[in-house]
Design an enzyme around this catalytic site. Structure first.
Site, PDB file in Angstrom:
ATOM      1  CB  ILE A  31      61.192 -15.555 -43.765  1.00  0.00           C
ATOM      2  CG1 ILE A  31      60.832 -14.654 -42.459  1.00  0.00           C
ATOM      3  CG2 ILE A  31      60.735 -16.908 -43.284  1.00  0.00           C
ATOM      4  CD1 ILE A  31      59.541 -14.323 -42.344  1.00  0.00           C
ATOM      5  CD  GLU A  95      58.018 -25.935 -45.268  1.00  0.00           C
ATOM      6  OE1 GLU A  95      58.171 -24.503 -45.196  1.00  0.00           O
ATOM      7  OE2 GLU A  95      58.606 -26.623 -44.489  1.00  0.00           O
ATOM      8  CG  HIS A 100      59.408 -21.325 -54.143  1.00  0.00           C
ATOM      9  ND1 HIS A 100      58.268 -21.884 -54.042  1.00  0.00           N
ATOM     10  CD2 HIS A 100      60.249 -21.739 -52.996  1.00  0.00           C
ATOM     11  CE1 HIS A 100      58.177 -22.780 -52.780  1.00  0.00           C
ATOM     12  NE2 HIS A 100      59.400 -22.981 -52.510  1.00  0.00           N
ATOM     13  CG  MET A 101      65.633 -21.857 -58.311  1.00  0.00           C
ATOM     14  SD  MET A 101      66.359 -21.289 -59.627  1.00  0.00           S
ATOM     15  CE  MET A 101      65.940 -22.453 -60.839  1.00  0.00           C
TER      16      MET A 101
HETATM   17  P1  5GP Z   1      59.400 -24.836 -50.057  1.00  0.00           P
HETATM   18  O1  5GP Z   1      59.398 -25.654 -48.721  1.00  0.00           O
HETATM   19  O2  5GP Z   1      57.977 -24.505 -50.438  1.00  0.00           O
HETATM   20  O3  5GP Z   1      60.359 -25.127 -51.113  1.00  0.00           O
HETATM   21  O4  5GP Z   1      59.929 -23.399 -49.370  1.00  0.00           O
HETATM   22  C1  5GP Z   1      59.384 -22.290 -48.952  1.00  0.00           C
HETATM   23  C2  5GP Z   1      60.283 -21.298 -48.293  1.00  0.00           C
HETATM   24  O5  5GP Z   1      59.542 -20.188 -48.138  1.00  0.00           O
HETATM   25  C3  5GP Z   1      60.792 -21.718 -47.062  1.00  0.00           C
HETATM   26  O6  5GP Z   1      62.332 -21.804 -47.070  1.00  0.00           O
HETATM   27  C4  5GP Z   1      60.595 -20.677 -45.994  1.00  0.00           C
HETATM   28  O7  5GP Z   1      61.520 -20.124 -44.972  1.00  0.00           O
HETATM   29  C5  5GP Z   1      60.221 -19.439 -47.009  1.00  0.00           C
HETATM   30  N1  5GP Z   1      59.006 -18.595 -46.541  1.00  0.00           N
HETATM   31  C6  5GP Z   1      57.883 -18.941 -45.832  1.00  0.00           C
HETATM   32  N2  5GP Z   1      57.239 -17.993 -45.579  1.00  0.00           N
HETATM   33  C7  5GP Z   1      58.071 -16.946 -45.873  1.00  0.00           C
HETATM   34  C8  5GP Z   1      57.649 -15.475 -46.009  1.00  0.00           C
HETATM   35  O8  5GP Z   1      56.706 -14.664 -45.445  1.00  0.00           O
HETATM   36  N3  5GP Z   1      58.844 -14.527 -46.295  1.00  0.00           N
HETATM   37  C9  5GP Z   1      59.998 -14.923 -46.813  1.00  0.00           C
HETATM   38  N4  5GP Z   1      60.884 -14.229 -47.231  1.00  0.00           N
HETATM   39  N5  5GP Z   1      60.006 -16.269 -46.729  1.00  0.00           N
HETATM   40  C10 5GP Z   1      59.194 -17.206 -46.402  1.00  0.00           C
END
Ligand code: 5GP
Length: 114
Positions: A31, A95, A100-101
């Site tokens: 997103i 976050e 996830h990758m």
């Molecule tokens: P992390 O920091 O956990 O590795 O990455 C989480 C990712 O999820 C971030 O890049 C953030 O932009 C994405 N993200 C968070 N909420 C959403 C959402 O509701 N939809 C989508 N498509 N991506 C999300």
């Protein structure tokens, strides 16, 4: 256990641009893209992080890579290259507590800034 935001995306409760879905993994556009191509590939099973993976998850975890390769080709970034990232826990910058990758590409990415 409360559904993660990614489980809601996989189930279609939260809309997103789904690029791939099978019995083990789902891929959709991030997103808030950090590069021209920024796609998340997630296990359908809501494993909270790498710190929670079990040997029974190896097929799904391996699928993350084969789907990353397939999508990189579809996106036309396979020859120039791309980056795959899995953040783990607070210090790793994770976050969303659902494994996830990140598939990032479409430009020359800078080296890690730490
Ligand atoms: P992390 O920091 O956990 O590795 O990455 C989480 C990712 O999820 C971030 O890049 C953030 O932009 C994405 N993200 C968070 N909420 C959403 C959402 O509701 N939809 C989508 N498509 N991506 C999300």
């Amino acid at each position: 256990m409360e559904e993660t935001i990614f489980t809601k995306i996989i189930n279609g409760t939260i809309p997103s641009k789904i690029l791939y879905h099978d019995d083990l993994v789902t891929a959709f556009a991030d997103i808030a893209p950090k590069a021209p191509v920024h796609i998340l590939i997630v296990t359908n099973k809501p494993i909270p992080s790498v710190e929670h993976v079990e040997s029974e998850d190896e097929l799904a975890l391996g699928r993350l890579f084969t789907v990353a390769r397939k999508i990189a080709k579809e996106q036309g970034i396979n020859e120039d290259g791309y980056r795959l990232i899995v953040n783990v826990g607070e210090h790793g910058g994770q976050e969303v507590p659902h494994i996830h990758m990140h598939l990032l590409g479409g430009k020359k990415l800078s080296n890690f800034g730490f």
